[in-house]
Design an enzyme around this catalytic site. Structure first.
Site, PDB file in Angstrom:
ATOM      1  N   LYS A 205      -7.645  16.819  16.775  1.00  0.00           N
ATOM      2  CA  LYS A 205      -6.487  16.476  17.064  1.00  0.00           C
ATOM      3  C   LYS A 205      -6.881  14.751  18.060  1.00  0.00           C
ATOM      4  O   LYS A 205      -7.750  13.270  16.981  1.00  0.00           O
ATOM      5  CB  LYS A 205      -5.633  16.809  17.862  1.00  0.00           C
ATOM      6  CG  LYS A 205      -4.361  15.641  18.198  1.00  0.00           C
ATOM      7  CD  LYS A 205      -3.300  16.252  18.850  1.00  0.00           C
ATOM      8  CE  LYS A 205      -2.037  14.862  19.422  1.00  0.00           C
ATOM      9  NZ  LYS A 205      -1.185  16.296  19.967  1.00  0.00           N
ATOM     10  N   GLU A 211     -16.506  20.547  23.179  1.00  0.00           N
ATOM     11  CA  GLU A 211     -16.887  21.548  22.665  1.00  0.00           C
ATOM     12  C   GLU A 211     -17.107  21.223  20.775  1.00  0.00           C
ATOM     13  O   GLU A 211     -17.873  21.746  20.331  1.00  0.00           O
ATOM     14  CB  GLU A 211     -16.024  22.776  22.252  1.00  0.00           C
ATOM     15  CG  GLU A 211     -15.829  22.998  23.998  1.00  0.00           C
ATOM     16  CD  GLU A 211     -14.734  22.431  24.783  1.00  0.00           C
ATOM     17  OE1 GLU A 211     -14.371  21.743  24.353  1.00  0.00           O
ATOM     18  OE2 GLU A 211     -15.031  23.222  26.117  1.00  0.00           O
ATOM     19  N   GLY A 265      -1.608  20.509  19.121  1.00  0.00           N
ATOM     20  CA  GLY A 265      -2.541  21.195  19.078  1.00  0.00           C
ATOM     21  C   GLY A 265      -2.521  22.509  18.995  1.00  0.00           C
ATOM     22  O   GLY A 265      -2.370  23.390  17.247  1.00  0.00           O
ATOM     23  N   ARG A 266      -1.530  23.412  19.142  1.00  0.00           N
ATOM     24  CA  ARG A 266      -0.891  24.275  19.287  1.00  0.00           C
ATOM     25  C   ARG A 266       0.174  25.090  18.425  1.00  0.00           C
ATOM     26  O   ARG A 266       0.577  25.542  18.131  1.00  0.00           O
ATOM     27  CB  ARG A 266      -1.088  25.026  20.717  1.00  0.00           C
ATOM     28  CG  ARG A 266       0.285  24.596  21.681  1.00  0.00           C
ATOM     29  CD  ARG A 266       0.348  25.196  22.798  1.00  0.00           C
ATOM     30  NE  ARG A 266       0.951  23.881  24.075  1.00  0.00           N
ATOM     31  CZ  ARG A 266       0.738  23.143  24.064  1.00  0.00           C
ATOM     32  NH1 ARG A 266      -0.304  22.338  24.283  1.00  0.00           N
ATOM     33  NH2 ARG A 266       1.620  22.573  25.359  1.00  0.00           N
ATOM     34  N   GLU A 351      -0.250  27.598  27.114  1.00  0.00           N
ATOM     35  CA  GLU A 351      -0.206  26.103  27.376  1.00  0.00           C
ATOM     36  C   GLU A 351       0.533  26.051  27.272  1.00  0.00           C
ATOM     37  O   GLU A 351       0.921  24.942  28.108  1.00  0.00           O
ATOM     38  CB  GLU A 351      -1.521  25.836  26.101  1.00  0.00           C
ATOM     39  CG  GLU A 351      -2.344  24.627  26.738  1.00  0.00           C
ATOM     40  CD  GLU A 351      -3.252  24.497  25.956  1.00  0.00           C
ATOM     41  OE1 GLU A 351      -4.448  24.216  26.227  1.00  0.00           O
ATOM     42  OE2 GLU A 351      -2.756  23.532  24.465  1.00  0.00           O
ATOM     43  N   HIS A 382      -6.121  53.437  22.933  1.00  0.00           N
ATOM     44  CA  HIS A 382      -7.589  53.979  23.237  1.00  0.00           C
ATOM     45  C   HIS A 382      -8.075  53.544  24.240  1.00  0.00           C
ATOM     46  O   HIS A 382      -9.504  53.700  24.775  1.00  0.00           O
ATOM     47  CB  HIS A 382      -8.591  54.825  21.825  1.00  0.00           C
ATOM     48  CG  HIS A 382      -7.352  55.573  21.539  1.00  0.00           C
ATOM     49  ND1 HIS A 382      -7.212  57.346  21.556  1.00  0.00           N
ATOM     50  CD2 HIS A 382      -6.950  55.132  20.242  1.00  0.00           C
ATOM     51  CE1 HIS A 382      -6.838  58.091  20.628  1.00  0.00           C
ATOM     52  NE2 HIS A 382      -6.619  56.654  19.658  1.00  0.00           N
ATOM     53  N   LYS A 493     -12.252  19.858  32.597  1.00  0.00           N
ATOM     54  CA  LYS A 493     -12.480  19.060  30.868  1.00  0.00           C
ATOM     55  C   LYS A 493     -13.281  18.216  31.565  1.00  0.00           C
ATOM     56  O   LYS A 493     -14.678  17.718  31.756  1.00  0.00           O
ATOM     57  CB  LYS A 493     -11.601  18.443  30.073  1.00  0.00           C
ATOM     58  CG  LYS A 493     -10.807  19.553  29.242  1.00  0.00           C
ATOM     59  CD  LYS A 493     -10.716  18.359  27.969  1.00  0.00           C
ATOM     60  CE  LYS A 493      -9.663  19.230  26.954  1.00  0.00           C
ATOM     61  NZ  LYS A 493      -8.855  18.460  25.681  1.00  0.00           N
TER      62      LYS A 493
HETATM   63  O1  F6P Z   1      -7.918  23.432  25.461  1.00  0.00           O
HETATM   64  C1  F6P Z   1      -7.013  22.151  25.775  1.00  0.00           C
HETATM   65  C2  F6P Z   1      -6.728  22.011  24.076  1.00  0.00           C
HETATM   66  O2  F6P Z   1      -5.843  20.459  24.396  1.00  0.00           O
HETATM   67  C3  F6P Z   1      -5.777  22.212  23.299  1.00  0.00           C
HETATM   68  O3  F6P Z   1      -4.305  21.444  23.749  1.00  0.00           O
HETATM   69  C4  F6P Z   1      -6.263  22.195  22.388  1.00  0.00           C
HETATM   70  O4  F6P Z   1      -5.195  22.759  20.992  1.00  0.00           O
HETATM   71  C5  F6P Z   1      -7.762  21.656  22.091  1.00  0.00           C
HETATM   72  O5  F6P Z   1      -7.990  21.269  23.209  1.00  0.00           O
HETATM   73  C6  F6P Z   1      -8.767  21.062  21.249  1.00  0.00           C
HETATM   74  O6  F6P Z   1      -8.069  19.275  21.610  1.00  0.00           O
HETATM   75  P1  F6P Z   1      -8.306  18.697  20.027  1.00  0.00           P
HETATM   76  O7  F6P Z   1      -7.611  19.274  19.268  1.00  0.00           O
HETATM   77  O8  F6P Z   1      -8.419  17.562  20.352  1.00  0.00           O
HETATM   78  O9  F6P Z   1      -9.578  18.915  19.655  1.00  0.00           O
END
Ligand code: F6P
Length: 529
Positions: A205, A211, A265-266, A351, A382, A493
């Protein structure tokens, strides 16, 4: 701003019902009422929803419905649909329901509808052309591997979906997901991959997530190292709200897809964030997935509380968390293809509702989101079912059960059905009686909800995901918290960003805690050894 449910007088009335029912075993509730199953089960939107094994009776349930009226849940739903800024801490609308609307629904208003439909068409056209080999890599070869790079929502949603809908992926490229920053994730996915036939989709987003950008940059280097810099635009697509950053990365304008700040995002797998899922299953099935979500949306808007599956699911959760004091919910699908659903729901629920201040900034004096966890039911039987049956800690359970096998092996699915139903019964009924040694006594009374459906197909998946989304929204309203921000992840972060140079050069560490110093000393001793 409405008063949170726990601060309303009705909360104490519900608590009184819980105390009254605490003297009973759920088994007694069945014994007292032969019609219990009929009264405590519903069928709607292709789902059978059986909550007869929850320790609840009608009196308690009616109070829970009333709770939804007291927190003005209907107004909240209308506000969401109208695009009001119900994400107050970020001053944003929350319009994931607009993403799965059909033409003419006008959810979020005419302008948003038009934008959503246009972007959806563009994204699905791209996905179908990648599937058909009409969009190719720089050497003209069709893509055989599509790697989605994203984390959180842009990873968990499509990754969960591609696995769930494995039955519908024939004819398309293999679709893999890379999220973790350590480098192994990407290395393992790329082991043996051919750059000429690999397409990367960078989904973020913000397009600033460490990452995702780290993995995307490594992937870019891998590709350019083999095919040259000029090949990059043919092998990278992206989804983001951040056009500038997509530009800077060198993503071709035709391969860029937009999302909007009004989708979290979620909640975003319905948008272009789902492009990897669309590549995997094709536009026809992706549209079916959207249609299933929209069906659940309509049901949520129109059904009375007593028939509304999301409202019932939310109320059962509140009953178990706040009144029965069960702080965890195990999600147990009896279909291996739903194995990433617990992880998906972890982000969705934890979240969204893992918060401890109310909308007015005051501290909550009640529990909010449960810990969500789970595994496919067969594996779980199991491993941790022992604790669930006889341990000292109790959990609430959601069983998810397709009746028909999606791969066609009905004989084996019948075994899954038998196991799931047996477990639901054993968790409720337990095992006790004269002559049974204490080690074999099962107290029972472990509450579960059983959600059954015909078969795991795109429409059903859409219904299920939207069911949990609306449950989460409803619970957030009851608890009086902000379900659509995630400030809790920001601190980590920020700290990680400031530590990166210190990890690279531990000698530069200043003013760090003794624990941090200890860890950094190990980095110095072991790195490169
Ligand atoms: O983990 C925190 C977060 O802000 C989530 O809400 C989101 O889905 C994720 O990081 C990724 O963010 P982005 O879509 O901006 O890479």
């Amino acid at each position: 701003m409405t008063t949170p449910g726990p601060r309303l007088p009705i909360w104490n009335e519900i608590a009184a019902h819980e105390s009254r029912l605490a003297a009973l075993h759920t088994r007694d509730l069945f014994a007292q009422d032969p019609q219990r199953y009929a009264k405590f089960s519903r069928e709607a939107v292709g789902l059978s929803f059986d909550f007869s094994r929850q320790r609840l009776d009608l009196e308690a349930l009616y109070k829970l419905y009333a709770l939804l009226d007291f927190v003005q849940m209907r107004d909240q739903i209308d506000a969401m649909w109208a695009g009001a800024h119900i994400n107050t801490t970020e001053d944003r609308a929350v319009l994931h329901v607009a993403l799965r609307q059909p033409k003419g629904a006008r959810i979020g208003g005419a302008a948003i509808e038009a934008e959503v439909l246009a972007e959806r068409e563009r994204m699905l056209d791209f996905a179908d052309r990648v599937r058909a080999g009409k969009i190719t890599g720089s050497t003209g070869k069709a893509f055989s591997l599509v790697v989605n790079i994203g984390i959180g929502g842009p990873d968990l949603g499509p990754a969960m979906g591609v696995l769930a809908l494995a039955q519908f992926t024939a004819g398309g490229p293999r679709v893999e997901f890379v999220s973790n920053v350590d480098g192994n994730h990407l290395a393992d996915v790329l082991a043996g991959a051919e750059p000429a036939t690999t397409l990367f989709i960078v989904a973020s987003k913000t397009f600033t997530t460490l990452e995702t950008l780290t993995n995307a940059t490594t992937a870019r280097g891998w590709l350019a190292g083999s095919l040259g810099e000029k090949a990059v635009p043919s092998h990278f697509a992206a989804v983001s709200t951040n056009t500038q950053a997509m530009n800077a990365f060198g993503v071709h304008p035709d391969y860029r897809f937009n999302m909007w700040d009004w989708v979290g995002g979620r909640y975003s797998m319905w948008s272009s964030v789902g492009v990897s899922l669309a590549v995997a299953v094709g536009s026809k099935h992706f549209n079916e997935f959207l249609a299933g979500g929209h069906e659940m949306d309509q049901h949520f808007r129109e059904a009375p509380w007593a028939d509304s599956l999301p409202a019932l699911m939310a109320l059962i959760g509140v009953w178990n968390i706040n009144f029965r004091r069960l702080p965890t919910l195990a999600v147990l699908p009896y279909d291996d293809r739903l194995k990433r659903l617990p992880a998906y729901l972890q982000q969705l629920e934890m979240e969204s509702n893992g918060k401890s201040v109310t909308l007015d900034g005051s501290r909550v004096e009640w529990d909010t989101a449960p810990v969500i966890w789970g595994e496919p039911g067969s594996n779980a039987q199991h491993s941790f079912f022992q604790l669930l049956h006889q341990g000292t800690l109790r959990a609430a359970l959601d069983f998810l059960l397709p009746v028909n096998s999606s791969c066609g092996n009905q004989a084996q699915q019948d075994l899954a059905i038998a196991n799931c139903l047996a477990q639901a019964e054993a968790f409720m009924d337990g095992q006790a009686g004269e002559g049974i040694p204490p080690q074999k006594v099962h107290i029972g009374d472990r509450p579960s909800t059983l959600v059954m459906f015909n078969r795991l197909d795109p429409r059903t998946l859409g219904r299920l995901v939207a069911l949990y989304e609306h449950k989460v929204f409803t619970q957030g309203v009851i608890w009086g918290i902000s379900s659509f921000d995630q400030w809790g992840v920001e601190l980590g972060k920020k700290l990680a960003a400031s530590l990166v140079p210190v990890v690279q050069d531990p000698a530069s560490a200043r003013d760090v805690s003794p624990a941090m110093l200890g860890a950094l000393q190990h980095v110095v001793r072991w790195r490169g050894k």
